[in-house]
Design a protein around this motif. Structure first.
Motif, PDB file in Angstrom:
ATOM      1  N   GLN A  40      41.251  52.568  37.288  1.00  0.00           N
ATOM      2  CA  GLN A  40      40.536  51.932  36.177  1.00  0.00           C
ATOM      3  C   GLN A  40      41.696  50.709  35.731  1.00  0.00           C
ATOM      4  OE1 GLN A  40      40.269  55.069  33.316  1.00  0.00           O
ATOM      5  NE2 GLN A  40      38.238  55.782  34.390  1.00  0.00           N
ATOM      6  N   GLN A  41      40.872  49.727  35.124  1.00  0.00           N
ATOM      7  CA  GLN A  41      41.670  48.534  34.577  1.00  0.00           C
ATOM      8  C   GLN A  41      41.278  48.287  33.135  1.00  0.00           C
ATOM      9  OE1 GLN A  41      41.038  45.048  36.979  1.00  0.00           O
ATOM     10  NE2 GLN A  41      41.511  46.055  38.937  1.00  0.00           N
ATOM     11  N   PRO A  42      41.968  49.267  32.299  1.00  0.00           N
ATOM     12  CA  PRO A  42      41.607  49.242  30.912  1.00  0.00           C
ATOM     13  C   PRO A  42      41.758  47.830  30.045  1.00  0.00           C
ATOM     14  CG  PRO A  42      43.558  50.361  31.165  1.00  0.00           C
ATOM     15  CD  PRO A  42      43.095  49.968  32.531  1.00  0.00           C
ATOM     16  N   ASN A  43      42.605  47.038  30.563  1.00  0.00           N
ATOM     17  CA  ASN A  43      42.862  45.659  29.887  1.00  0.00           C
ATOM     18  C   ASN A  43      41.994  44.443  30.559  1.00  0.00           C
ATOM     19  OD1 ASN A  43      44.734  46.797  28.345  1.00  0.00           O
ATOM     20  ND2 ASN A  43      46.361  46.607  29.800  1.00  0.00           N
ATOM     21  N   ASN A  44      41.187  45.031  31.527  1.00  0.00           N
ATOM     22  CA  ASN A  44      40.196  43.873  32.163  1.00  0.00           C
ATOM     23  C   ASN A  44      38.864  44.057  31.637  1.00  0.00           C
ATOM     24  OD1 ASN A  44      38.817  42.190  33.852  1.00  0.00           O
ATOM     25  ND2 ASN A  44      39.748  43.003  35.836  1.00  0.00           N
ATOM     26  N   PRO A  45      38.350  43.162  30.833  1.00  0.00           N
ATOM     27  CA  PRO A  45      37.050  43.300  30.277  1.00  0.00           C
ATOM     28  C   PRO A  45      35.804  43.345  31.478  1.00  0.00           C
ATOM     29  CG  PRO A  45      37.764  41.324  29.580  1.00  0.00           C
ATOM     30  CD  PRO A  45      39.162  42.070  30.177  1.00  0.00           C
ATOM     31  N   LEU A  46      36.245  42.599  32.479  1.00  0.00           N
ATOM     32  CA  LEU A  46      35.191  42.287  33.359  1.00  0.00           C
ATOM     33  C   LEU A  46      35.316  43.325  34.670  1.00  0.00           C
ATOM     34  CD1 LEU A  46      35.694  38.279  33.739  1.00  0.00           C
ATOM     35  CD2 LEU A  46      33.813  39.841  32.493  1.00  0.00           C
ATOM     36  N   HIS A  47      36.111  44.282  34.485  1.00  0.00           N
ATOM     37  CA  HIS A  47      36.219  45.192  35.495  1.00  0.00           C
ATOM     38  C   HIS A  47      34.777  45.784  35.834  1.00  0.00           C
ATOM     39  CE1 HIS A  47      37.763  48.205  38.257  1.00  0.00           C
ATOM     40  NE2 HIS A  47      37.456  49.222  37.335  1.00  0.00           N
ATOM     41  N   GLY A  48      34.420  45.721  37.224  1.00  0.00           N
ATOM     42  CA  GLY A  48      33.025  46.494  37.434  1.00  0.00           C
ATOM     43  C   GLY A  48      32.008  45.680  37.313  1.00  0.00           C
ATOM     44  N   ILE A  49      32.155  44.237  36.817  1.00  0.00           N
ATOM     45  CA  ILE A  49      31.206  43.384  36.540  1.00  0.00           C
ATOM     46  C   ILE A  49      31.066  42.390  37.621  1.00  0.00           C
ATOM     47  CG2 ILE A  49      29.709  41.895  35.059  1.00  0.00           C
ATOM     48  CD1 ILE A  49      31.211  43.568  32.680  1.00  0.00           C
ATOM     49  N   THR A  50      30.111  42.160  38.378  1.00  0.00           N
ATOM     50  CA  THR A  50      29.803  41.269  39.543  1.00  0.00           C
ATOM     51  C   THR A  50      29.701  39.759  39.018  1.00  0.00           C
ATOM     52  OG1 THR A  50      27.683  41.365  39.928  1.00  0.00           O
ATOM     53  CG2 THR A  50      29.168  42.701  41.197  1.00  0.00           C
TER      54      THR A  50
END
Length: 72
Positions: free
Chosen positions: A4-14
């Motif tokens: 998980q990358q809690p500080n990355n708002p784009l994590h999991g979005i292509t």
């Protein structure tokens, strides 16, 4: 370990999801006003936009920042 990358708002979005959602929200004309790049102005499509954005880091950063400002 967690991926998980809690500080990355784009994590999991292509990138495709980003362009598709922005186009649905703004439309190509308004999107071109927010991010001044030709792939949004001249014969726009998701496919051509993805091709350009994958090769052009500064433009991709602008589109990602617009997505964050719009949806987060």
């Amino acid at each position: 370990m967690s991926n998980q990358q809690p500080n990355n708002p784009l994590h999991g979005i292509t990138l495709e999801q980003i362009v598709t959602r922005l186009e649905a929200y703004y439309g190509w004309d308004q999107l071109a006003l927010h991010v001044n790049i030709n792939c949004f102005k001249s014969d726009p499509s998701v496919k051509s936009s993805l091709k350009f954005l994958r090769k052009t880091p500064w433009a991709r950063a602008e589109v990602e920042n617009l997505f964050i400002r719009t949806f987060k």
